[in-house]
Design an enzyme around this catalytic site. Structure first.
Site, PDB file in Angstrom:
ATOM      1  N   ASN A 193       0.878  -1.209   0.129  1.00 27.88           N
ATOM      2  CA  ASN A 193       0.120   0.151  -0.146  1.00 27.88           C
ATOM      3  C   ASN A 193       0.865   1.449   0.019  1.00 27.88           C
ATOM      4  O   ASN A 193       0.403   2.444   0.324  1.00 27.88           O
ATOM      5  CB  ASN A 193      -1.083  -0.109   1.219  1.00 27.88           C
ATOM      6  CG  ASN A 193      -0.244  -0.140   2.679  1.00 27.88           C
ATOM      7  OD1 ASN A 193       0.739  -0.608   2.589  1.00 27.88           O
ATOM      8  ND2 ASN A 193      -0.497   0.408   3.802  1.00 27.88           N
ATOM      9  N   GLU A 194       2.001   1.154  -0.462  1.00 27.29           N
ATOM     10  CA  GLU A 194       3.074   2.321  -0.335  1.00 27.29           C
ATOM     11  C   GLU A 194       2.547   3.590  -0.929  1.00 27.29           C
ATOM     12  O   GLU A 194       2.500   4.573  -0.185  1.00 27.29           O
ATOM     13  CB  GLU A 194       4.494   1.933  -0.952  1.00 27.29           C
ATOM     14  CG  GLU A 194       5.412   1.130  -0.246  1.00 27.29           C
ATOM     15  CD  GLU A 194       4.906  -0.074   0.009  1.00 27.29           C
ATOM     16  OE1 GLU A 194       3.910  -0.857  -0.475  1.00 27.29           O
ATOM     17  OE2 GLU A 194       5.755  -1.173   0.395  1.00 27.29           O
TER      18      GLU A 194
HETATM   19  C1  LIG Z   1      13.202   5.577  -4.223  1.00 28.21           C
HETATM   20  C2  LIG Z   1      13.073   4.631  -3.213  1.00 28.21           C
HETATM   21  C3  LIG Z   1      11.562   5.115  -2.332  1.00 28.21           C
HETATM   22  C4  LIG Z   1      11.591   3.914  -1.130  1.00 28.21           C
HETATM   23  C5  LIG Z   1      10.274   4.211  -0.659  1.00 28.21           C
HETATM   24  C6  LIG Z   1      10.212   3.102   0.566  1.00 28.21           C
HETATM   25  C7  LIG Z   1       9.415   1.951   0.448  1.00 28.21           C
HETATM   26  C8  LIG Z   1       9.455   1.004   1.315  1.00 28.21           C
HETATM   27  C9  LIG Z   1       8.627   0.041   1.455  1.00 28.21           C
HETATM   28  C10 LIG Z   1       7.920  -0.392   2.616  1.00 28.21           C
HETATM   29  C11 LIG Z   1       7.228   0.381   3.157  1.00 28.21           C
HETATM   30  C12 LIG Z   1       6.326   0.107   4.453  1.00 28.21           C
HETATM   31  O1  LIG Z   1       6.197  -0.784   4.956  1.00 28.21           O
HETATM   32  S1  LIG Z   1       5.512   1.567   4.954  1.00 28.21           S
HETATM   33  C13 LIG Z   1       4.550   1.029   6.400  1.00 28.21           C
HETATM   34  C14 LIG Z   1       3.219   0.645   5.833  1.00 28.21           C
HETATM   35  N1  LIG Z   1       2.416   0.296   6.982  1.00 28.21           N
HETATM   36  C15 LIG Z   1       1.002   0.651   7.107  1.00 28.21           C
HETATM   37  O2  LIG Z   1       0.365   1.302   6.305  1.00 28.21           O
HETATM   38  C16 LIG Z   1       0.476  -0.052   8.285  1.00 28.21           C
HETATM   39  C17 LIG Z   1      -0.224   0.817   9.271  1.00 28.21           C
HETATM   40  N2  LIG Z   1      -0.768   0.534  10.365  1.00 28.21           N
HETATM   41  C18 LIG Z   1      -2.048  -0.089  10.245  1.00 28.21           C
HETATM   42  O3  LIG Z   1      -2.758  -0.038   9.084  1.00 28.21           O
HETATM   43  C19 LIG Z   1      -2.579  -0.792  11.641  1.00 28.21           C
HETATM   44  O4  LIG Z   1      -1.828  -0.072  12.495  1.00 28.21           O
HETATM   45  C20 LIG Z   1      -2.843  -2.347  11.605  1.00 28.21           C
HETATM   46  C21 LIG Z   1      -1.124  -2.929  11.124  1.00 28.21           C
HETATM   47  C22 LIG Z   1      -3.661  -2.873  10.806  1.00 28.21           C
HETATM   48  C23 LIG Z   1      -2.961  -2.792  13.093  1.00 28.21           C
HETATM   49  O5  LIG Z   1      -4.213  -2.015  13.458  1.00 28.21           O
HETATM   50  P1  LIG Z   1      -4.507  -1.829  15.006  1.00 28.21           P
HETATM   51  O6  LIG Z   1      -5.863  -1.232  15.029  1.00 28.21           O
HETATM   52  O7  LIG Z   1      -4.399  -3.354  15.619  1.00 28.21           O
HETATM   53  O8  LIG Z   1      -3.498  -0.984  15.695  1.00 28.21           O
HETATM   54  P2  LIG Z   1      -3.242   0.659  15.738  1.00 28.21           P
HETATM   55  O9  LIG Z   1      -3.858   1.097  16.720  1.00 28.21           O
HETATM   56  O10 LIG Z   1      -3.650   1.205  14.243  1.00 28.21           O
HETATM   57  O11 LIG Z   1      -1.573   0.730  15.795  1.00 28.21           O
HETATM   58  C24 LIG Z   1      -1.108   0.475  17.211  1.00 28.21           C
HETATM   59  C25 LIG Z   1       0.077   1.515  17.351  1.00 28.21           C
HETATM   60  O12 LIG Z   1       1.093   1.082  16.312  1.00 28.21           O
HETATM   61  C26 LIG Z   1       1.220   2.370  15.534  1.00 28.21           C
HETATM   62  N3  LIG Z   1       1.718   1.759  14.280  1.00 28.21           N
HETATM   63  C27 LIG Z   1       0.797   1.226  13.645  1.00 28.21           C
HETATM   64  N4  LIG Z   1       1.868   0.819  12.212  1.00 28.21           N
HETATM   65  C28 LIG Z   1       2.787   1.277  12.473  1.00 28.21           C
HETATM   66  C29 LIG Z   1       4.004   1.493  11.550  1.00 28.21           C
HETATM   67  N5  LIG Z   1       4.010   1.130  10.393  1.00 28.21           N
HETATM   68  N6  LIG Z   1       5.043   2.218  12.128  1.00 28.21           N
HETATM   69  C30 LIG Z   1       5.214   2.727  13.252  1.00 28.21           C
HETATM   70  N7  LIG Z   1       3.944   2.763  14.193  1.00 28.21           N
HETATM   71  C31 LIG Z   1       3.081   2.174  13.706  1.00 28.21           C
HETATM   72  C32 LIG Z   1       0.352   3.183  15.504  1.00 28.21           C
HETATM   73  O13 LIG Z   1       0.646   4.385  15.433  1.00 28.21           O
HETATM   74  C33 LIG Z   1      -0.369   2.998  17.143  1.00 28.21           C
HETATM   75  O14 LIG Z   1       0.600   3.666  17.738  1.00 28.21           O
HETATM   76  P3  LIG Z   1       0.130   4.439  19.346  1.00 28.21           P
HETATM   77  O15 LIG Z   1      -1.167   5.128  18.834  1.00 28.21           O
HETATM   78  O16 LIG Z   1       1.069   5.304  19.632  1.00 28.21           O
HETATM   79  O17 LIG Z   1      -0.112   3.053  20.232  1.00 28.21           O
END
Ligand SMILES: CCCCCCCCC/C=C/C(=O)SCCNC(=O)CCNC(=O)[C@H](O)C(C)(C)COP(=O)(O)OP(=O)(O)OC[C@H]1O[C@@H](n2cnc3c(N)ncnc32)[C@H](O)[C@@H]1OP(=O)(O)O
Length: 303
Positions: A178-179
């Site tokens: 989902n980047e």
């Molecule tokens: C040219 C070259 C270009 C290069 C460009 C680079 C490309 C890199 C490729 C990879 C990119 C990535 O992985 S980017 C990351 C993408 N990840 C996401 O979009 C996932 C985001 N998270 C979610 O959707 C949700 O948290 C999910 C995982 C479904 C869980 O849901 P829940 O309801 O159980 O939990 P939540 O309440 O949302 O989250 C609990 C706590 O964790 C934190 N949290 C959640 N995800 C987090 C995360 N990824 N990093 C940090 N903290 C996170 C929240 O802020 C909350 O913090 P507190 O409020 O403080 O407790």
């Protein structure tokens, strides 16, 4: 021969994982609950729990970096080291990768590692991410992902670098890259891994839209191999493992290497440039702003 030279080439190019070590507690060994001999002893670190079963040659590796198994530098490092430990132990032929955190397999990159950090930190972090992908993608072990929770972005990368994926049938457990929705771009090696798994057209669409697939759609597009009720994820992963381990190791490993080497070599050839790209991209003001806004949105969503 092909495997040996391929693996040597990869190994030469890989970082020594302990060079990345920062405040980790590795190498702890403790008896498993109800366990007896050496084969039942757990080992691992603060954020990775390894439950080895010497009799079957299979270890279960659990990510435990609550609340969401975000890939912090420490978790990346500990995963690499735990995997290397199993690779170097001839007792083990397969690893099941799963989560110890409820409802989340892995939330992907730990966004706090790249928000408001200096370029040197972002570079160190990205090298650790590359390292984990290379280690898992080229592993000589059979890797089965038992996906027992949400699996976005970096979580999906880990699952895709395994040989086989079993996903729990829960509509909240979506998987995909989902980047773009965060305003960032999947690097080429991630895109290649996606294309290798679900094909070019499906990847083109899913990458641009930042699609996160619920289980039935993930199965249909070929992102996962099985969707099963949540309480059967582990047993299904074990059955899959048995199927893969029924093949002679050398033939399976050579075939795996033949299928994956070109993709991995592409990153190995331009690892430094990839790191520089990543750093200059994520350190841009506009990207920092969208990452901050995304993190803020996640934090506010809570409760
Ligand atoms: C040219 C070259 C270009 C290069 C460009 C680079 C490309 C890199 C490729 C990879 C990119 C990535 O992985 S980017 C990351 C993408 N990840 C996401 O979009 C996932 C985001 N998270 C979610 O959707 C949700 O948290 C999910 C995982 C479904 C869980 O849901 P829940 O309801 O159980 O939990 P939540 O309440 O949302 O989250 C609990 C706590 O964790 C934190 N949290 C959640 N995800 C987090 C995360 N990824 N990093 C940090 N903290 C996170 C929240 O802020 C909350 O913090 P507190 O409020 O403080 O407790």
């Amino acid at each position: 021969m092909a495997l040996a030279s391929g693996v040597r080439f990869a190994e030469r190019a890989l970082l020594r994982p302990w060079a990345l070590l920062r405040g980790t507690t590795l190498g702890r060994t403790e008896p498993a609950a109800g366990g007896g001999g050496d084969g039942a002893r757990r080992f691992g670190s603060q954020r990775v729990l390894v439950e080895p079963d010497a009799a079957s040659g299979v270890a279960v590796m659990k990510l435990r970096n609550p609340p969401v198994n975000a890939l912090s530098l420490e978790l990346l490092t500990e995963l690499v080291i735990s995997l290397e430990k199993l690779e170097n132990d001839k007792t083990f032929r397969g690893v099941i990768l799963t989560s110890d955190c409820p409802r989340v397999f892995c939330a992907g990159l730990d966004l706090t590692e790249i928000c408001g950090r200096n370029p040197a930190h972002c570079a160190e972090y990205w090298k650790a991410m590359q390292e984990l992908w290379l280690r898992t993608y080229l592993s000589s072990l059979v890797l089965v992902a038992a996906i027992n929770g949400a699996c976005p972005a970096g979580g999906c990368i880990i699952a895709l670098s395994c040989d086989c994926r079993v996903l729990a049938d829960n509509p909240k457990y979506r998987i995909g890259l989902n980047e773009t929705l965060l305003g960032i771009i999947a690097p080429f090696w991630l895109k290649d891994t996606y294309v290798n798994t679900i094909g070019h057209r499906a990847s083109e669409q899913a990458l641009q839209l930042g699609s996160l697939f619920p289980p039935a759609e993930a199965l249909q597009v070929g992102l996962v191999d099985q969707v099963v009720p949540e309480d059967q994820v582990q047993s299904t992963a074990l059955s899959e493992m048995a199927r893969w381990l029924a093949v002679p190791d050398h033939a399976r490993q050579l075939t795996k290497n033949m299928m994956r080497k070109a993709t991995a070599d592409r990153l190995l050839r331009q690892r430094d440039a990839d790191t520089q790209n990543f750093v200059s991209f994520v350190c841009r003001d506009s990207i920092q702003k969208s990452l901050q806004a995304y993190l803020e949105k996640l934090r506010q969503r809570k409760g």
